[in-house]
Design a protein around this motif. Structure first.
Motif, short mmCIF file in Angstrom:
data_model
loop_
_atom_site.label_atom_id
_atom_site.label_comp_id
_atom_site.label_asym_id
_atom_site.label_seq_id
_atom_site.Cartn_x
_atom_site.Cartn_y
_atom_site.Cartn_z
N ALA A 139 0.83 -1.20 0.00
CA ALA A 139 0.00 0.00 0.00
C ALA A 139 0.87 1.25 0.00
N GLU A 140 1.90 1.24 0.82
CA GLU A 140 2.82 2.37 0.87
C GLU A 140 3.53 2.53 -0.48
N ALA A 141 3.96 1.40 -1.05
CA ALA A 141 4.62 1.43 -2.36
C ALA A 141 3.70 2.02 -3.41
N HIS A 142 2.44 1.56 -3.41
CA HIS A 142 1.50 2.05 -4.41
C HIS A 142 1.32 3.56 -4.28
N TYR A 143 1.20 4.03 -3.05
CA TYR A 143 1.03 5.47 -2.83
C TYR A 143 2.25 6.25 -3.34
N GLN A 144 3.44 5.82 -2.92
CA GLN A 144 4.65 6.56 -3.32
C GLN A 144 4.83 6.57 -4.84
N GLY A 145 4.59 5.42 -5.46
CA GLY A 145 4.75 5.34 -6.92
C GLY A 145 3.68 6.12 -7.66
N SER A 146 2.57 6.44 -6.98
CA SER A 146 1.49 7.21 -7.62
C SER A 146 1.76 8.70 -7.55
N VAL A 147 2.44 9.15 -6.48
CA VAL A 147 2.59 10.59 -6.29
C VAL A 147 4.01 11.10 -6.51
N GLU A 148 4.99 10.21 -6.48
CA GLU A 148 6.38 10.65 -6.62
C GLU A 148 6.92 10.28 -8.00
N ALA A 149 8.00 10.94 -8.39
CA ALA A 149 8.59 10.69 -9.71
C ALA A 149 9.83 9.81 -9.56
N TYR A 150 9.77 8.62 -10.13
CA TYR A 150 10.92 7.71 -10.04
C TYR A 150 11.44 7.38 -11.43
N ASP A 151 12.76 7.19 -11.51
CA ASP A 151 13.36 6.81 -12.78
C ASP A 151 13.29 5.30 -12.97
N ALA A 152 13.14 4.58 -11.86
CA ALA A 152 12.93 3.13 -11.93
C ALA A 152 12.46 2.65 -10.55
N VAL A 153 11.81 1.46 -10.55
CA VAL A 153 11.34 0.86 -9.30
C VAL A 153 11.86 -0.58 -9.22
N VAL A 154 12.35 -0.97 -8.04
CA VAL A 154 12.65 -2.37 -7.75
C VAL A 154 11.51 -2.87 -6.87
N LEU A 155 10.76 -3.85 -7.38
CA LEU A 155 9.52 -4.25 -6.72
C LEU A 155 9.53 -5.73 -6.37
N ASP A 156 9.58 -6.03 -5.08
CA ASP A 156 9.41 -7.41 -4.63
C ASP A 156 7.94 -7.78 -4.82
N LEU A 157 7.66 -9.02 -5.20
CA LEU A 157 6.26 -9.37 -5.45
C LEU A 157 5.55 -9.85 -4.18
N GLY A 158 6.28 -10.52 -3.29
CA GLY A 158 5.66 -10.99 -2.05
C GLY A 158 5.72 -9.91 -0.98
#
Ligand code: CA
Length: 220
Positions: free
Chosen positions: A34-53
């Motif tokens: 949930a925190e990841a989704h929020y940050q990725g929705s409002v902040e500007a990133y050049d890339a994301v490393v995303l664990d699935l679990g």
């Protein structure tokens, strides 16, 4: 350049954090979906490393939500070993690349560089603008073959401008891409970094586009 790391294992998260800082990136961490989704929705990133679990919301759901919102930053997913269908689901959900745990940090860094390079349409890990060469593999800059000493923030500003060669980059975009979230951001500091960079780079390398921002290598 700024990376979001989404990983609930605190040991791996802190290893990733340190390795990415050492490689010259600004880094934000998120430990649940949930925190990841929020940050990725409002902040500007050049890339994301995303664990699935992940706790609260799983990584695939986070990724699907971002893509539905047209958040198109490159995403590298981390998948569990021997779970091939996770890779297929991840790629279908909009992942740009994947790594299976456990992985070598060097490989993660190389894959991230490749993703960022492709998103900026660069064919090589060395970006060239006139006499300036920026080596994204070592986070180093040289002018006419002479190494130039840059602070982490100066390097990030230059990397963003060179990633978007020929385009005008606004001060706000620079602020968003050079600072991690917990940093006290002030767009006036951008002018300071630009001023210092200009002293270290050939004259005229960074063009001011009045009222819009900065640009490098328009002629290319
Ligand atoms: Ca996990």
């Amino acid at each position: 350049m700024r990376i979001l790391v989404v990983e609930d294992d605190p040991t791996l998260a802190s290893q990733l954090h340190q390795a990415l800082l050492d490689a010259g990136y600004a880094v934000d961490l998120a430990a649940d979906g949930a925190e990841a989704h929020y940050q990725g929705s409002v902040e500007a990133y050049d890339a994301v490393v995303l664990d699935l679990g992940l706790p609260v919301m799983d990584g695939l759901t986070v990724l699907r939500k971002w893509r539905n919102q047209h958040r198109d930053m490159p995403v590298l997913i981390l998948t569990a070993r021997d779970n091939w269908h996770e890779k297929v689901s991840g790629i279908d959900a909009g992942a740009d690349d994947y790594l299976t745990k456990p992985f070598h940090m060097e490989e993660l860094l190389a894959r991230l560089r490749a993703l960022i390079r492709r998103s900026g349409n660069h064919a090589s890990a060395q970006w060239v603008c006139g006499d300036i060469v920026l080596d994204t593999r070592r986070a180093r800059v040289a002018v006419n073959g002479q190494a130039v000493n840059l602070t982490a923030h100066e390097y990030r500003v230059l990397a963003i401008l060179m990633q978007h060669m020929g385009e005008v980059v606004s001060r706000n975009e620079l602020v968003e891409h050079i600072y991690a979230q917990d940093f006290d951001r002030d767009s006036n500091t951008i002018d300071v970094f630009i001023g210092r960079l200009r002293k270290k780079l050939p004259p005229g390398a960074i063009e001011t586009v009045r009222g819009l921002g900065y640009r490098m290598c328009e002629a290319n």
